[in-house]
Write a protein that holds these residues in place. Structure first.
Motif, PDB file in Angstrom:
ATOM      1  N   GLY A 147       0.795  -1.219   0.000  1.00  0.00           N
ATOM      2  CA  GLY A 147       0.000   0.000   0.000  1.00  0.00           C
ATOM      3  C   GLY A 147       0.828   1.270   0.000  1.00  0.00           C
ATOM      4  N   GLU A 148       2.122   1.157  -0.272  1.00  0.00           N
ATOM      5  CA  GLU A 148       2.994   2.326  -0.298  1.00  0.00           C
ATOM      6  C   GLU A 148       3.003   2.959  -1.687  1.00  0.00           C
ATOM      7  N   LEU A 149       3.457   4.208  -1.743  1.00  0.00           N
ATOM      8  CA  LEU A 149       3.543   4.920  -3.007  1.00  0.00           C
ATOM      9  C   LEU A 149       4.906   4.684  -3.654  1.00  0.00           C
ATOM     10  N   VAL A 150       4.918   4.628  -4.978  1.00  0.00           N
ATOM     11  CA  VAL A 150       6.171   4.545  -5.730  1.00  0.00           C
ATOM     12  C   VAL A 150       6.215   5.711  -6.707  1.00  0.00           C
ATOM     13  N   GLY A 151       7.414   6.122  -7.052  1.00  0.00           N
ATOM     14  CA  GLY A 151       7.578   7.272  -7.920  1.00  0.00           C
ATOM     15  C   GLY A 151       7.692   6.902  -9.386  1.00  0.00           C
ATOM     16  N   PHE A 162      15.909   7.043  -7.948  1.00  0.00           N
ATOM     17  CA  PHE A 162      15.391   6.412  -6.736  1.00  0.00           C
ATOM     18  C   PHE A 162      16.459   5.486  -6.143  1.00  0.00           C
ATOM     19  N   ALA A 163      16.336   5.229  -4.850  1.00  0.00           N
ATOM     20  CA  ALA A 163      17.247   4.263  -4.229  1.00  0.00           C
ATOM     21  C   ALA A 163      17.101   2.898  -4.891  1.00  0.00           C
ATOM     22  N   THR A 188      10.056  12.091  -7.687  1.00  0.00           N
ATOM     23  CA  THR A 188      11.210  11.271  -7.306  1.00  0.00           C
ATOM     24  C   THR A 188      11.482  11.323  -5.806  1.00  0.00           C
ATOM     25  N   SER A 189      10.459  11.592  -5.029  1.00  0.00           N
ATOM     26  CA  SER A 189      10.649  11.714  -3.579  1.00  0.00           C
ATOM     27  C   SER A 189      10.516  10.384  -2.848  1.00  0.00           C
TER      28      SER A 189
END
Length: 338
Positions: A160-164, A201-202, A183-184
């Motif tokens: 349920g997390e956001l991706v850039g 991104f990492a 890109t945060s």
């Protein structure tokens, strides 16, 4: 598409024939121990050859047969073909291997429609209706540069997390749930034909549109290694990743030129040859050579060929020459559609 189907019973052969009739637009090879079918020495031999040569492999029979047969020949999720299993009664179609990049999930749905069966898809993203970046990439003509990053994108979305998302191409349509154009975030997708100077991104899932077209020219009997080494060096200098290359093109006078043919073969991309008349009809501002025109019938080979192959896309590299070799690089117009 090269599709191979193996069946083991009368009912299974009937299912195989139904599939083959519905998939006539593809190259379908049916294997069975019966008249009218291709023979096979053993299921293991069939699996070994099919895993190396086919785009999709369909076992009409027990799932256990398929699992044992393909197990020694499974290599990587970015190179394995789609593997599916259908029971002999045609009640279930199971996506067994390479569901996303190999397209097994999409083929499962399609074959289930053909035989009126229930599609069985077990990948987590599909089961929960979550965006699958690798499936999207394949469906839109893209490659995934590093498949190890898929787990981070899928894992984040499943939690349920956001991706850039960072794209060098225009974006069309509404982005999938959980995907944001910034890109945060710790992980995200990069859509680009170039290697980034610094990953955004990492954990960056680099999706590479196959839209780069390479036009080449060379003198007779050019060393294939020399042409390949130089052109690959040119791509690296431009930070264009190899997966972005969609074709190699040249004039038809080079149809038998070993260096040109070897380049396309090494990159595993189509080779396009154009006549001088076809190249002359390409519109654009190209460097012109009277010498090249006297020899070939057109004033420029490599850049006109790249422009034509890309359908007059954007020029990434104008005609560049070295030691009797020339190269030009174009990118076909493309957008990321969601």
């Amino acid at each position: 598409m090269n599709i191979r189907i193996i069946s083991f019973t009368d009912r299974g052969r009937s299912v195989s024939q139904t599939l083959a009739a519905a998939l006539s637009a593809h190259t379908v090879q049916q294997y069975a121990k019966a008249d009218g079918f291709l023979p096979y020495a053993s299921v293991r031999t069939f699996a070994e050859e099919s895993m190396a040569q086919a785009d999709a492999v369909v076992f009409v029979g027990a799932a256990g047969i398929a699992v044992r047969a393909i197990a020694p020949f499974v290599r990587s999720k970015d190179t394995d073909p789609a593997v599916l299993v259908i029971d002999e009664n045609g009640n279930f179609v199971i996506s067994l291997l390479s569901g996303h990049i190999g397209g097994a999930n999409a083929w499962t749905r399609r074959l289930a429609d053909i035989v009126h069966a229930i599609p069985v898809i077990t990948t987590a993203t599909d089961g929960r209706g979550v965006f699958a970046a690798d499936s999207w990439a394949v469906q839109h003509g893209c490659a995934v540069k590093d498949i190890r990053e898929i787990q981070y994108i899928s894992g984040a979305l499943l939690r349920g997390e956001l991706v850039g998302l960072h794209s060098d191409f225009p974006i069309a349509g509404a982005l999938p749930d959980g995907v944001q154009p910034d890109t945060s975030h710790d992980c995200g997708m990069l859509i680009s034909v170039r290697e980034p100077e610094r990953p955004p991104f990492a954990h960056t899932l680099h999706v590479v549109p196959r839209v780069v077209h390479v036009g080449v020219g060379c003198k007779k009997q050019t060393d294939p290694c020399a042409l390949r080494t130089w052109t690959e060096g040119v791509l690296r200098a431009l930070r264009i990743v190899p997966q972005a290359v969609a074709s190699v093109s040249s004039i038809d006078l080079k149809r038998e030129e070993p260096a040109v043919l070897a380049l396309a073969q090494a990159w595993r991309v189509p080779m396009h040859f154009y006549s001088a008349q076809q190249l002359e009809q390409v519109t654009g501002d190209f460097p012109r050579s009277d010498f090249v025109r006297r020899i070939t019938g057109t004033d420029n080979v490599c850049q006109r060929a790249a422009a034509k192959a890309s359908e007059n896309g954007s020029c990434l590299l104008a005609k560049t020459a070295k030691d009797g070799m020339t190269v030009s690089i174009y990118a076909k117009e493309w957008r990321a559609e969601f």
